[in-house]
Design a protein around this motif. Structure first.
Motif, PDB file in Angstrom:
ATOM      1  N   PRO A  17       0.792  -1.251   0.000  1.00  6.88           N
ATOM      2  CA  PRO A  17       0.000   0.000   0.000  1.00  6.88           C
ATOM      3  C   PRO A  17       0.819   1.293   0.000  1.00  6.88           C
ATOM      4  O   PRO A  17       0.501   2.217  -0.748  1.00  6.88           O
ATOM      5  N   ALA A  18       1.857   1.384   0.794  1.00  8.08           N
ATOM      6  CA  ALA A  18       2.634   2.628   0.847  1.00  8.08           C
ATOM      7  C   ALA A  18       3.339   2.909  -0.483  1.00  8.08           C
ATOM      8  O   ALA A  18       3.404   4.058  -0.926  1.00  8.08           O
ATOM      9  N   ILE A  19       3.845   1.874  -1.122  1.00  8.97           N
ATOM     10  CA  ILE A  19       4.521   2.059  -2.410  1.00  8.97           C
ATOM     11  C   ILE A  19       3.495   2.366  -3.492  1.00  8.97           C
ATOM     12  O   ILE A  19       3.736   3.199  -4.369  1.00  8.97           O
ATOM     13  N   ALA A  21       0.664   3.979  -3.045  1.00 11.99           N
ATOM     14  CA  ALA A  21       0.276   5.381  -2.835  1.00 11.99           C
ATOM     15  C   ALA A  21       1.338   6.310  -3.407  1.00 11.99           C
ATOM     16  O   ALA A  21       1.026   7.280  -4.105  1.00 11.99           O
ATOM     17  N   ASN A  22       2.606   6.014  -3.121  1.00 13.25           N
ATOM     18  CA  ASN A  22       3.698   6.842  -3.638  1.00 13.25           C
ATOM     19  C   ASN A  22       3.721   6.822  -5.157  1.00 13.25           C
ATOM     20  O   ASN A  22       3.858   7.876  -5.802  1.00 13.25           O
TER      21      ASN A  22
END
Length: 136
Positions: A17-19, A21-22
């Motif tokens: 998820p964090a990657i 989003a980025n």
């Protein structure tokens, strides 16, 4: 009102998820910087507070396998589209100079994409992306 153009962001389906989003933010910024009239006028709420204008296009976020992303990018590059690819060389680089150097040493066939953003004629974008699911 149906727009004649379409904008989509396609992310690799296995991104954490964090990657993801980025990658979506990086693609949106890069694509937005290439489009004329990509931001609508600022507007006010009922209390008079000003809200910065947003992109007037709906932006579906789709997912695809890494191989499918590579195929979509290649097909989009051959069409009348604005195409932005966010590859793993870029994602892993800590500054733009390092990215440029690393990319110059990487054959196109070795590039893995975290995501691709497309903008152009609705029919062309739909043809490239119609089978892809929305990100969940």
């Amino acid at each position: 009102m149906t727009m004649d153009t379409k904008l989509v962001v396609i992310l690799r389906e296995d991104l954490p998820p964090a990657i993801a989003a980025n990658a979506g933010v990086v693609l949106g910024l890069a694509l937005g910087g290439r489009l004329e009239n990509s931001v609508a006028a600022d507007t006010k709420d009922a209390d008079g507070g000003v809200h910065a204008g947003l992109n007037p296009h709906p932006v579906p976020t789709l997912v695809a396998s890494g191989e499918r992303l590579r195929e979509i990018k290649a097909g989009a590059d051959e069409q009348d589209l604005t195409v932005v690819g966010f590859n793993e060389v870029a994602r892993r680089s800590r500054d733009y100079g390092a990215y440029m150097d690393a990319l110059a040493a990487t054959p196109a066939s070795d590039l893995e994409y975290a995501g691709v953003a497309l903008h152009g004629p609705r029919t062309v974008v739909n043809k490239l992306t119609r089978q892809l699911p929305l990100m969940r």
